[in-house]
Write a protein that holds these residues in place. Structure first.
Motif, PDB file in Angstrom:
ATOM      1  N   PHE A 121      -7.371   2.317   4.492  1.00 46.22           N
ATOM      2  CA  PHE A 121      -6.735   2.270   3.179  1.00 46.22           C
ATOM      3  C   PHE A 121      -7.293   1.082   2.399  1.00 46.22           C
ATOM      4  N   LYS A 171       0.838  -1.188   0.000  1.00 43.90           N
ATOM      5  CA  LYS A 171       0.000   0.000   0.000  1.00 43.90           C
ATOM      6  C   LYS A 171       0.880   1.246   0.000  1.00 43.90           C
ATOM      7  N   ILE A 179       1.053   5.507   0.252  1.00 42.15           N
ATOM      8  CA  ILE A 179       0.441   6.786   0.611  1.00 42.15           C
ATOM      9  C   ILE A 179       1.241   7.889  -0.068  1.00 42.15           C
ATOM     10  N   ASN A 222      -3.156   5.619  -2.131  1.00 46.96           N
ATOM     11  CA  ASN A 222      -3.921   6.514  -1.269  1.00 46.96           C
ATOM     12  C   ASN A 222      -3.272   7.895  -1.285  1.00 46.96           C
TER      13      ASN A 222
END
Length: 220
Positions: free
Chosen positions: A95, A36, A38, A100
């Motif tokens: 998330f 993931k 950000i 994101n």
């Protein structure tokens, strides 16, 4: 939070002159799997406008601080247009997507964790967010690095204007291990390698491969 990387993209990339480099960054982000991401954007030209205006009229510290965070949020919306499958987030740390994009205004209205000062830039904002979320990696994507210095102290980076002057103080307070790299766009094609390898493994690869493939600094 495991398998989480914070990518701070310098605001200087979000303009017409550097659009080619920005697209290289976006491509690398889109091709990264199993992690993931950000995205924290710098304020760029909008933040420069705030800074210049502040010098002329001497804004209150809180006014210039939140105006600069608003500049970051403006660029967050601009950069989000490059992605089809992503989510925005601010104060709710959920998330659901791989990619994101951080919207800072609500976060700073509610949490407000850093001093209101021009010594604090989007670099420190990205670091504070990485600390709070217990991210694995913090990558600061910049136009330049400290050449021929793979491992550097955070204070050296600040002295060379690579990061803001508040960053080293915050970096010394780290709880646990956060792999922090300053990355030139020449190395962004290796984003997957940089995410999945330790600092030692990156150093070995940098020594065994051409140096220009790893135009980056590892913060000690």
């Amino acid at each position: 939070m495991s398998n989480l990387t914070v990518l701070k993209i310098g605001g200087s990339f979000i303009n017409q002159q550097n659009l080619k480099e920005l697209k290289i960054i976006i491509k690398a982000i889109k091709t990264t799997n199993k992690h993931k991401l950000i995205i924290v954007t710098g304020g760029g030209q909008a933040a420069d406008f705030v800074r210049g205006y502040d010098k002329k009229v001497q804004l209150k510290a809180s006014s210039s601080h939140f105006a600069a965070v608003a500049a970051m949020e403006l660029n967050a919306y601009m950069i989000s247009d490059f992605f089809d499958d992503f989510s925005f987030f601010s104060t709710e740390f959920v998330f659901s997507k791989k990619i994101n994009v951080f919207l800072g205004l609500d976060y700073y209205r509610e949490i407000d964790p850093l001093p209101h000062s021009w010594n604090v830039s989007s670099d420190s904002i990205a670091l504070e967010l990485s600390q709070r979320l217990k991210a694995d990696n913090l990558f600061l994507i910049k136009q330049r690095t400290m050449k021929n210095n793979l491992e550097i102290k955070s204070q050296s980076a600040a002295d060379n204007k690579l990061i803001d002057s508040y960053f080293p103080k915050l970096y010394q307070e780290l709880d646990g291990k956060l792999k922090t790299l300053i990355i030139n766009t020449k190395s962004i094609k290796n984003l997957k390698i940089l995410i999945e390898n330790t600092e030692a493994e990156i150093l070995n690869k940098a020594l065994n491969l051409k140096r220009e493939n790893f135009d980056l600094n590892i913060l000690e």
